[in-house]
Design an enzyme around this catalytic site. Structure first.
Site, PDB file in Angstrom:
ATOM      1  N   VAL A  91       0.847  -1.209   0.055  1.00 27.62           N
ATOM      2  CA  VAL A  91      -0.098   0.128  -0.049  1.00 27.62           C
ATOM      3  C   VAL A  91       0.908   1.295   0.067  1.00 27.62           C
ATOM      4  O   VAL A  91       1.770   1.305   0.787  1.00 27.62           O
ATOM      5  CB  VAL A  91      -1.074  -0.173   1.300  1.00 27.62           C
ATOM      6  N   GLU A 182      20.033 -13.005  20.631  1.00 24.12           N
ATOM      7  CA  GLU A 182      19.524 -14.240  20.422  1.00 24.12           C
ATOM      8  C   GLU A 182      20.513 -14.870  19.051  1.00 24.12           C
ATOM      9  O   GLU A 182      20.927 -15.834  19.110  1.00 24.12           O
ATOM     10  CB  GLU A 182      18.115 -14.541  20.144  1.00 24.12           C
TER      11      GLU A 182
HETATM   12  C1  LIG Z   1      13.735 -10.783  14.235  1.00 26.96           C
HETATM   13  C2  LIG Z   1      12.626 -10.406  15.125  1.00 26.96           C
HETATM   14  C3  LIG Z   1      12.524 -11.150  16.368  1.00 26.96           C
HETATM   15  C4  LIG Z   1      11.539 -10.930  17.385  1.00 26.96           C
HETATM   16  N1  LIG Z   1      11.178 -11.341  18.380  1.00 26.96           N
HETATM   17  C5  LIG Z   1      10.144 -11.150  19.339  1.00 26.96           C
HETATM   18  C6  LIG Z   1      10.339 -11.751  20.289  1.00 26.96           C
HETATM   19  O1  LIG Z   1      10.759 -12.876  20.715  1.00 26.96           O
HETATM   20  N2  LIG Z   1       8.958 -11.462  21.240  1.00 26.96           N
HETATM   21  C7  LIG Z   1       8.170 -10.724  20.806  1.00 26.96           C
HETATM   22  O2  LIG Z   1       7.039 -10.479  21.483  1.00 26.96           O
HETATM   23  N3  LIG Z   1       8.375  -9.889  19.799  1.00 26.96           N
HETATM   24  C8  LIG Z   1       9.286 -10.076  19.049  1.00 26.96           C
HETATM   25  N4  LIG Z   1       9.509  -9.184  17.761  1.00 26.96           N
HETATM   26  C9  LIG Z   1       8.623  -8.463  17.588  1.00 26.96           C
HETATM   27  C10 LIG Z   1       7.239  -8.651  16.912  1.00 26.96           C
HETATM   28  O3  LIG Z   1       7.247  -9.543  16.014  1.00 26.96           O
HETATM   29  C11 LIG Z   1       6.401  -7.663  16.632  1.00 26.96           C
HETATM   30  O4  LIG Z   1       6.244  -6.695  17.852  1.00 26.96           O
HETATM   31  C12 LIG Z   1       5.050  -8.080  15.938  1.00 26.96           C
HETATM   32  O5  LIG Z   1       5.146  -8.610  14.794  1.00 26.96           O
HETATM   33  C13 LIG Z   1       4.114  -6.728  15.510  1.00 26.96           C
HETATM   34  O6  LIG Z   1       3.222  -6.974  14.963  1.00 26.96           O
HETATM   35  P1  LIG Z   1       2.435  -6.119  13.704  1.00 26.96           P
HETATM   36  O7  LIG Z   1       1.380  -6.690  13.480  1.00 26.96           O
HETATM   37  O8  LIG Z   1       2.491  -4.765  14.565  1.00 26.96           O
HETATM   38  O9  LIG Z   1       3.452  -5.820  12.789  1.00 26.96           O
HETATM   39  P2  LIG Z   1       4.091  -7.069  11.803  1.00 26.96           P
HETATM   40  O10 LIG Z   1       3.996  -8.470  12.459  1.00 26.96           O
HETATM   41  O11 LIG Z   1       5.705  -6.680  11.639  1.00 26.96           O
HETATM   42  O12 LIG Z   1       3.665  -7.288  10.526  1.00 26.96           O
HETATM   43  C14 LIG Z   1       3.483  -6.003   9.745  1.00 26.96           C
HETATM   44  C15 LIG Z   1       2.957  -6.245   8.357  1.00 26.96           C
HETATM   45  O13 LIG Z   1       2.726  -5.222   7.533  1.00 26.96           O
HETATM   46  C16 LIG Z   1       3.338  -5.488   6.129  1.00 26.96           C
HETATM   47  N5  LIG Z   1       3.280  -4.052   5.567  1.00 26.96           N
HETATM   48  C17 LIG Z   1       4.312  -3.116   6.143  1.00 26.96           C
HETATM   49  N6  LIG Z   1       3.978  -2.078   5.258  1.00 26.96           N
HETATM   50  C18 LIG Z   1       3.104  -2.316   4.307  1.00 26.96           C
HETATM   51  C19 LIG Z   1       2.715  -1.619   3.317  1.00 26.96           C
HETATM   52  N7  LIG Z   1       2.921  -0.361   3.119  1.00 26.96           N
HETATM   53  N8  LIG Z   1       1.679  -2.262   2.346  1.00 26.96           N
HETATM   54  C20 LIG Z   1       1.363  -3.546   2.577  1.00 26.96           C
HETATM   55  N9  LIG Z   1       1.799  -4.038   3.466  1.00 26.96           N
HETATM   56  C21 LIG Z   1       2.756  -3.666   4.795  1.00 26.96           C
HETATM   57  C22 LIG Z   1       4.340  -6.313   6.420  1.00 26.96           C
HETATM   58  O14 LIG Z   1       4.516  -6.889   5.262  1.00 26.96           O
HETATM   59  C23 LIG Z   1       3.834  -7.491   7.697  1.00 26.96           C
HETATM   60  O15 LIG Z   1       3.168  -8.324   7.063  1.00 26.96           O
HETATM   61  C24 LIG Z   1      10.440  -9.730  16.928  1.00 26.96           C
HETATM   62  C25 LIG Z   1      10.464  -9.115  15.755  1.00 26.96           C
HETATM   63  C26 LIG Z   1      11.670  -9.567  14.778  1.00 26.96           C
HETATM   64  C27 LIG Z   1      11.654  -8.841  13.365  1.00 26.96           C
END
Ligand SMILES: Cc1cc2nc3c(=O)[nH]c(=O)nc-3n(C[C@H](O)[C@H](O)[C@H](O)COP(=O)(O)OP(=O)(O)OC[C@H]3O[C@@H](n4cnc5c(N)ncnc54)[C@H](O)[C@@H]3O)c2cc1C
Length: 446
Positions: A91, A182
């Protein structure tokens, strides 16, 4: 061969309220589960077509798990729904006046819009670091990093030049948060148990794993006690920790720190910070520090029909004056409550305000070395925290298939000390394949 102008979103018309969800991560997927199929049409637009379990991503990067074992195609998650429409597309803009969002291949109208775009790596404006370092935010990143690490060992095994060998065997990880810690722990265990068997001609005492951070302790989000225990575990595994240290540049050969120190390396992993993955179109007042300001119903400031959940949302409260931590639980919990609230609206029922239930934090450094901060200011460490970490991660992995594959891998590793996926895979797009190029660019543009 297809070109972007030949594509269209092709969303069917509906008489139900249409919820457009941007993102396919923790928040977006949990929200969708709580939106009844017979009451809403859900259109999910995400630049990744899979749902990834990011807490285990570092294990993919260090050849402990196959990429497919920690991810599920979004289409499969909702294949039992009739009015769910997933489109694998980025988006690019939100147009609140027209109630539409813009994608690379057209616009779509919404009744309710939910922004669940999470975060992207933050390079603090340093394009050189962005270009030369390795991120760890999705499966493409993890497979790239795994290939880079394995390729470095292959080349170190071949080179006659000792300086070059040292540079190939130096790994620098910037950022000592959970991802950096990690990853460093996992690499250190790989150096101890796996690599000497694979490369008997290389002396792995020469392999240096540096974990650097601008702050004065590792794992700053956790309690000082868990930080101290983690620091000790990392040192026991031979990780070189450098604190109060800021990276100022990296040209692909040498990491230069602000204090003048230099480390030659072919691999800088950037885990030093994140920024909100915002989308153009909403007024500047609805944003603070790269996150959308939301009320306790996750409505974005100034809008009744636009919501933000998860990492991208900034919901301030007395207990959380700087907003919730950017971890999985707030995203899961906000997604669930928003789904329930939108359903309540259909039934003319009052909405419930969000309250975060903090379940604590866990981090793993290696075999029988983990730390946990539990609610009520209690901490765990060592074997018991490690077992808790294993169970929690299996519990939250989505789908029976993933749970089974991950458990099988872990059992195999527990008894053999081996890692099964030490394969170099390079991304490749056919020359001239504009759609393929565009989709690879979408994944890597952040
Ligand atoms: C390597 C790593 C390790 C982690 N370890 C932990 C842990 O051990 N414990 C913990 O609690 N949390 C952990 N986290 C954090 C956790 O993953 C995030 O807090 C969580 O995923 C947040 O969820 P969300 O739905 O807000 O975003 P996300 O799960 O990041 O999802 C975002 C989504 O939006 C999509 N997106 C972004 N911009 C656009 C756009 N412009 N158009 C269309 N799609 C878009 C992406 O592709 C993705 O699908 C970790 C994160 C990472 C990267």
């Amino acid at each position: 061969m297809l070109h972007l102008e030949q594509l269209s979103l092709n969303i069917p018309d509906t008489t139900k309220p249409r919820v457009v969800v941007i993102g396919g991560g923790f928040g977006a997927v949990n929200l969708t589960k709580y939106l009844p199929d017979d009451q809403f049409q859900v259109v999910m637009l995400s630049k990744q077509h899979y749902y990834g379990f990011w807490p285990l991503l570092y294990q993919v990067a260090t050849a402990g798990l196959e990429p497919e074992s920690i991810a599920e195609p979004i289409r499969k998650l909702f294949d039992d729904r009739n009015d769910f429409h997933f489109r694998f597309v980025r988006v690019t803009a939100i147009n609140p006046a027209a109630k539409t969002v813009t994608t690379l291949i057209g616009d779509v109208q919404y009744d309710y819009l939910v922004i669940a775009t999470g975060t992207k790596s933050n390079y603090f404006g340093n394009e050189q670091i962005k270009h030369n370092s390795f991120g760890l935010k999705n499966l493409t990143d993890a497979v790239n990093l795994r290939s880079q690490l394995l390729q470095s060992f292959e080349q170190a095994n071949l080179t006659k030049d000792p300086d070059q060998r040292q540079s190939l065997l130096n790994i620098v990880i910037a950022g000592a948060g959970p991802t950096g810690v990690e990853l460093a722990g996992s690499l250190a265990e790989m150096r101890r148990h796996v690599l000497p068997r694979d490369y008997p001609g290389l002396d792995f005492r020469q392999m240096n794993i540096y974990l650097v951070d601008g702050l004065d302790r590792v794992l700053p989000p956790l309690s000082p006690e868990s930080s101290k225990n983690t620091h000790q575990y990392l040192e026991e595994l031979g990780v070189i920790i450098k604190l109060n240290k800021l990276v100022s540049s990296y040209d692909g050969e040498t990491v230069l720190f602000k204090d003048g120190e230099q480390i030659r390396t072919q691999t800088l992993v950037w885990a030093a910070g994140v920024a909100g993955a915002t989308v153009e179109g909403l007024p500047a007042e609805s944003l603070e520090r790269g996150r959308y300001l939301v009320n306790h119903f996750n409505q974005v400031l100034g809008f009744e029909d636009i919501f933000a959940i998860g990492d991208i949302a900034l919901m301030k409260s007395e207990k959380w004056p700087k907003g919730h931590p950017q971890v999985a639980q707030p995203a899961l919990q906000q997604g669930r409550l928003l789904g329930k609230n939108l359903t309540r609206e259909r039934r003319n029922q009052a909405w419930e305000a969000f309250e975060y239930f903090d379940k604590g934090s866990l981090a793993i450094v290696g075999r029988a070395r983990a730390v946990a901060d539990l609610p009520g200011n209690r901490s765990l460490k060592g074997f018991i925290a490690w077992v808790a970490w294993l169970f929690v991660h299996i519990y939250y992995l989505i789908g029976f298939r993933s749970k089974l594959i991950v458990m099988t891998n872990w059992l195999y590793r527990l008894f053999t000390y081996q890692r099964g996926t030490r394969i170099i895979i390079q991304p490749y797009v056919q020359p001239g394949d504009k759609v393929g190029e565009e989709f690879v660019r979408q994944q890597t543009v952040d």
